[in-house]
Write an enzyme that holds these catalytic residues in place. Sequence first.
Site, PDB file in Angstrom:
ATOM      1  N   ASP A 140      99.994  80.760  71.251  1.00 41.15           N
ATOM      2  CA  ASP A 140      98.620  81.133  70.898  1.00 41.15           C
ATOM      3  C   ASP A 140      98.005  82.102  71.898  1.00 41.15           C
ATOM      4  O   ASP A 140      96.830  82.438  71.804  1.00 41.15           O
ATOM      5  CB  ASP A 140      97.729  79.899  70.718  1.00 41.15           C
TER       6      ASP A 140
ATOM      7  N   SER B  50      99.738  75.754  70.219  1.00 37.30           N
ATOM      8  CA  SER B  50     100.044  76.410  71.486  1.00 37.30           C
ATOM      9  C   SER B  50     101.542  76.619  71.684  1.00 37.30           C
ATOM     10  O   SER B  50     102.195  77.304  70.909  1.00 37.30           O
ATOM     11  CB  SER B  50      99.427  75.599  72.635  1.00 37.30           C
TER      12      SER B  50
END
Length: 449
Positions: free
Chosen positions: A245, A101
């Site tokens: 992401d 992420s």
Amino acid sequence: MARLFGTDGVRGEANVALCPELAYRLGWAAALYFGEKVQQNPLIIIGRDTRISGNLFESALATGICSAGGRVEIVGVCPTPAIAYLARTHKAAAGIVISASHNPFYDNGIKFFGGDGYKLPDAVEDEIESLVRRIEAGEKLPRATRENIGRIKRRKEYVREYIDFVQSTAGVQLNGLKIVLDCANGAAYDCMPRVLRRLGADVHVIHAEPDGVNINEACGSTHLESLQKTVLADGADIGIAHDGDADRCLCVDEKGEVIDGDHILVMCAKDMMEKGRLAGNTVVTTVMANIGFHKAIEKAGGRAEITQVGDRYVLENMREHGYRLGGEQSGHIIFSDFSTTGDGLITALQVLAALKRTGRKASELSALMKSYPQLLVNVVVASKEGWEENEAIAVAIRAGEEELGGDGRILVRPSGTEPLIRVMAEGPDQAQLETICRRIADIVKKEQG
């Protein structure tokens, strides 16, 4: 032994805490689990972000899956929510995303989605972890042989399917909108520019040249400074920022001011209420939402459901009660009409569609909510145990709440991953918040060590 799965999958520094051997065992275990519970020779779809270690873990996972008879379809670089969507639409047993992420490039992670597009329940993660531990212990678990060995296929066309789907959620063309897009050198670097240009927007794309090590580096939703400067320099209508992401979205208005997840939720909730699409006129958020959010939602005629911190808890509440909109201040927003998880691309399109439909400026829509000053103090403690029953801490919190009155609030909570107790206060006066927070933090430190 600590639990393998954290709050968002298995995560750690690549080749240090998270190694390809573990990825191989996770692939093997996942194929065994889904092969028994969901479908024989289970289909598992894999996607990743742009980190240098992504190929390493992609290969290891695929090898593990095939060794247990699973079938693998590799999408390549794509947003996290794309895998949730593709697992659902292609009737896969599961989807796997390789990403950490918004973390630095040297970290990576492995996150699972079920065939329904939702993140796996804790109980399923525990079963997969149990299989991993048995493999580590040397137990002879089944391997596929001969014609039952799994196959690997590359599915670049799946990215086009996801782009088509995301574009379909906009509902309007975006002709006339001048947009700056920050892709964080991450998973949205190819998808989102294509979506916006298909919809007719004038797009200036920044931080869309991934090299494996520049993901999230001084860019994206955690570093908005360059986006703010570019929006002002270009005279753009709005700026959009994703994380590595692309499951999050934050915005910048035409004046260079940040539009965080709370403001996005208010903008989208009002737009949905006006169209009669917001179930129960309710938005789901967490305890960290700004007090200004609650006042704005109430003024707009809506109400808020409050959960503990974490998008999984927001989604659980939405699913249980049939709500259609929820999210967090960080920009992790869920539109359940479209997606089973947070999708930064869809979030951006809903904001842009609201701009287009109303004809108003981003700053005007953001002004639907006034953010109250919010102060957070992290207190390092020897123990997080027992703080809730500690009378001295309780007295300090009550005193602070009385001082703030109805125009503010105090939230004290332990960190889920670190030896910290967090003290957060909100109210109209920054100096007052600093005094109250410091007073409570000092007592927490004294009482908890």
